[in-house]
Design an enzyme around this catalytic site. Structure first.
Site, PDB file in Angstrom:
ATOM      1  N   CYS A  26      21.309 -55.331 -32.571  1.00 48.93           N
ATOM      2  CA  CYS A  26      22.810 -55.426 -32.879  1.00 48.93           C
ATOM      3  C   CYS A  26      23.650 -55.229 -31.928  1.00 48.93           C
ATOM      4  CB  CYS A  26      23.361 -53.911 -34.269  1.00 48.93           C
ATOM      5  SG  CYS A  26      24.889 -54.610 -34.632  1.00 48.93           S
ATOM      6  N   TYR A  36      12.028 -19.638 -14.750  1.00 43.60           N
ATOM      7  CA  TYR A  36      13.993 -20.119 -14.995  1.00 43.60           C
ATOM      8  C   TYR A  36      13.484 -22.071 -13.844  1.00 43.60           C
ATOM      9  CZ  TYR A  36      18.672 -20.008 -13.628  1.00 43.60           C
ATOM     10  OH  TYR A  36      19.887 -21.199 -13.984  1.00 43.60           O
ATOM     11  N   CYS A  50      26.142 -48.313 -38.281  1.00 42.48           N
ATOM     12  CA  CYS A  50      26.707 -49.605 -37.720  1.00 42.48           C
ATOM     13  C   CYS A  50      27.595 -50.166 -38.618  1.00 42.48           C
ATOM     14  CB  CYS A  50      25.107 -50.587 -38.043  1.00 42.48           C
ATOM     15  SG  CYS A  50      25.934 -52.239 -37.591  1.00 42.48           S
ATOM     16  N   CYS A  55      26.934 -52.081 -33.242  1.00 42.11           N
ATOM     17  CA  CYS A  55      26.058 -50.683 -32.756  1.00 42.11           C
ATOM     18  C   CYS A  55      25.903 -50.513 -31.796  1.00 42.11           C
ATOM     19  CB  CYS A  55      25.758 -50.610 -34.427  1.00 42.11           C
ATOM     20  SG  CYS A  55      23.994 -51.402 -34.780  1.00 42.11           S
ATOM     21  N   ASP A  66      14.376 -11.503 -17.417  1.00 45.68           N
ATOM     22  CA  ASP A  66      15.189 -12.351 -16.620  1.00 45.68           C
ATOM     23  C   ASP A  66      16.808 -10.608 -17.096  1.00 45.68           C
ATOM     24  OD1 ASP A  66      17.875 -14.086 -15.459  1.00 45.68           O
ATOM     25  OD2 ASP A  66      18.567 -12.642 -17.338  1.00 45.68           O
ATOM     26  N   TRP A 123       9.120 -14.907 -13.267  1.00 49.66           N
ATOM     27  CA  TRP A 123      10.264 -15.338 -13.612  1.00 49.66           C
ATOM     28  C   TRP A 123      10.913 -16.623 -12.422  1.00 49.66           C
ATOM     29  CZ3 TRP A 123      14.978 -15.713 -10.742  1.00 49.66           C
ATOM     30  CH2 TRP A 123      15.882 -15.508 -11.371  1.00 49.66           C
ATOM     31  N   THR A 183      18.157 -61.269 -40.838  1.00 46.96           N
ATOM     32  CA  THR A 183      18.549 -61.731 -40.445  1.00 46.96           C
ATOM     33  C   THR A 183      17.799 -61.355 -38.716  1.00 46.96           C
ATOM     34  OG1 THR A 183      19.692 -59.302 -39.597  1.00 46.96           O
ATOM     35  CG2 THR A 183      21.211 -61.053 -40.906  1.00 46.96           C
ATOM     36  N   ARG A 196      15.774 -58.387 -32.976  1.00 43.98           N
ATOM     37  CA  ARG A 196      16.787 -58.008 -31.881  1.00 43.98           C
ATOM     38  C   ARG A 196      17.963 -56.621 -31.974  1.00 43.98           C
ATOM     39  NH1 ARG A 196      18.400 -62.581 -33.989  1.00 43.98           N
ATOM     40  NH2 ARG A 196      20.437 -63.687 -34.191  1.00 43.98           N
ATOM     41  N   ARG A 226      28.183 -55.117 -42.960  1.00 48.42           N
ATOM     42  CA  ARG A 226      27.824 -54.042 -44.086  1.00 48.42           C
ATOM     43  C   ARG A 226      26.877 -54.104 -44.509  1.00 48.42           C
ATOM     44  NH1 ARG A 226      28.184 -59.566 -48.775  1.00 48.42           N
ATOM     45  NH2 ARG A 226      26.669 -60.060 -47.374  1.00 48.42           N
TER      46      ARG A 226
END
Length: 551
Positions: free
Chosen positions: A89, A452, A62, A92, A468, A448, A54, A87, A65
């Site tokens: 779907c 962070y 997806c 899905c 910390d 520190w 396809t 390309r 089938r």
């Protein structure tokens, strides 16, 4: 053995040299096909399947089938599938799949490049792969080779796929006019937009719009940003709620709302966002009110970092659980994310404001700073009135009335001046070492604070603020022995490259029952080199430990 266990075992044996990153490029196609047959959501975004009969590519979940094995080809990224001539779907919708972490940890240069592409580094008339490579300190040919090795597609193909899939999501989910969709997705013209969709989908963009969607320029628009479960939304809200700066952000009725600032070509723009959780769709829903549509991809990209949507929490948990003493804490907090910030400059300011004081006190200072430095936005919401100030606004402000020590006021303005003078100070994708070195060059920022900022603002997954007070306190409870920052840093080596997530588990452990190993240690006063202990801080140790550090 159960089929699922067999698959997981084979996938574990298919991993690259990175101890936890799943690299679909190296997977056995037979293993991928079994994952496709089970439609297991845990594999969503880890690979894509192209069906040769396809010429369509799908997510492994997806509902269509399942194609015959001989008709299936497997790709590590959507960009690789599109570059091979497949390309997307329409059932899905690969554009809303969780972003694959396959490249993380396998090539630091690629991860830095991907971060910059997500921020639009290859969009616009002056953008080029050569410029991107220069910004990363590598040659153009080397960057292309690394992308081919780890992504399976070129940098331009990645950027093009990002534009196409984002445009497809806007067509499917919003009422934006076609011209606005093209502009928001980064296409240079309507003609280029139409030609691209005709080439990929054999139909004009208008035919991809759902019949129930009527084109309109009205705001707000709604986007869904997917994640890979498990996802602890409540822990994120528990982090953001006590830190919400009045006027800038709020958490109410399970929804996070705030004003954001987005840079435009000639001026900054403001947007108001509202983020809620949609667990049934494994996504967060974002409502955006913004009159500058080119900002939409940046807003979506930033929010993925703020809520850490791209984390593979199961893989991270498996890795951290190799430390048997830490494993029970990790198991008690499935789906824990590392909350981020809208931008690194804002996180840096908040980190300095929060030094040596409680979260509540720092929140109050931040509210004063916002009012002092920035102008109110147009009326429309009584709760959200200001955007967080820019570096330019903070550098030009008089902070003498802010009510904080002069040393920290000077640190704030030194930071703002440095951000103005060095546009790449907080550049997305710098290595952790580069980021720490650059941040520590700013007066008033020590180890520190730099760690962070790297964790919350730059989203470095391996950042680890070992000194910390909350982390040290909870580490003592969990491991049954007191640690100095140097000792904890040494222990953290086994948690690489996810030390940031280990830090978040240690911070958040106060939300859960801690079962210490061995004898319960005596209570003691923590003593940290940076930031120095303060009586008010010691009084709020449990609050800081429970919610994850500073403001």
């Amino acid at each position: 053995m159960h089929t699922e266990q067999v698959m997981n075992s084979e996938l574990d044996h298919s991993r690259s040299s990175d101890p936890i990153a799943l690299d679909p490029v190296l997977l056995d196609p037979a293993v991928c096909y079994r994952a496709l047959q089970t439609r297991d959501a845990r594999f969503d975004g880890r690979f894509f399947v192209g069906v040769t009969s396809t010429r369509i590519y799908c997510r492994p979940i997806c509902p269509a089938r399942t194609a015959l094995r001989e008709h299936c080809r497997f790709f590590p990224t959507a960009a690789a599938a599109e570059q091979a001539g497949f390309r997307a779907c329409l059932r899905c919708r690969p554009e809303i799949a969780p972003q694959s972490p396959a490249w993380r940890g396998t090539a630091n240069t690629v991860s830095r490049a991907m971060a910059r592409i997500a921020e639009g580094a290859l969009d616009g008339p002056r953008a080029s792969v050569e410029r991107l490579a220069d910004s990363l300190g590598v040659g153009e040919r080397q960057l292309r080779r690394l992308f081919d090795q780890h992504i399976g597609a070129s940098p331009l193909a990645v950027a093009q796929t990002r534009r196409v899939l984002f445009a497809k999501q806007l067509l499917h989910d919003t009422r934006l006019p076609m011209a606005s969709v093209a502009m928001a997705a980064g296409f240079g013209s309507i003609r280029r937009f139409n030609d691209t969709f005709l080439a990929l989908y054999k139909r004009p963009p208008s035919q991809l719009r759902r019949r129930s969607v009527t084109a309109s320029g009205a705001a707000p628009l709604i986007l869904r940003l997917s994640y890979r479960p498990p996802f602890d939304w409540n822990a994120l809200l528990a982090f953001f709620t006590p830190r919400a700066i009045p006027g800038v952000e709020e958490v109410r009725d399970g929804i996070y709302r705030r004003v954001v600032r987005v840079a435009g070509q000639t001026a900054d723009h403001r947007a108001v966002i509202a983020v809620s959780h949609v667990p049934a769709r494994r996504s967060v829903q974002v409502e955006i009110a913004c009159d500058y549509v080119p900002a939409l991809p940046v807003i979506a990209s930033r929010l993925r970092r703020v809520f850490d949507l791209d984390a593979d929490t199961e893989a991270i948990a498996r890795h951290l659980s190799r430390d048997r003493a830490l494993a029970p804490t990790v198991r008690r907090q499935p789906g824990l994310r590392t909350p981020g910030g809208w931008d690194a400059f804002e996180i840096a300011v908040r980190a300095i404001l929060g030094q040596q004081i409680s979260v509540a006190a720092a929140r109050g200072l931040a509210a004063k700073l916002v009012t002092l430095c920035s102008q109110p936005i147009a009326p429309g919401d009584a709760a959200l009135t200001h955007a967080f100030p820019s570096a330019q606004q903070l550098a030009a402000a008089n902070l003498s009335s802010l009510g904080m020590p002069a040393a920290r006021r000077n640190a704030l303005q030194s930071l703002a001046r440095a951000a103005v003078a060095q546009p790449d100070l907080f550049a997305a994708g710098n290595t952790l070492e580069e980021s720490i070195d650059r941040l520590r060059s700013v007066p008033g920022i020590g180890e520190w604070t730099a760690q962070y900022i790297a964790l919350r603002g730059l989203h470095h997954p391996d950042a680890f603020p070992a000194s910390d007070i909350g982390i040290l306190h909870n580490a003592e409870q969990i491991f049954g022995t007191p640690f100095s920052p140097a000792q904890l840093l040494a222990r953290s080596e086994q948690w690489r490259p996810w030390r940031g997530y280990a830090a978040q588990h240690l911070w958040s452990a106060s939300h859960t029952a801690i079962a210490p190993r061995g004898k319960q240690p005596r209570a003691r006063k923590p003593s940290l080199p940076q930031p120095a202990p303060h009586p008010r801080l010691l009084a709020t140790t449990s609050t800081i430990a429970a919610t994850g550090g500073t403001l």
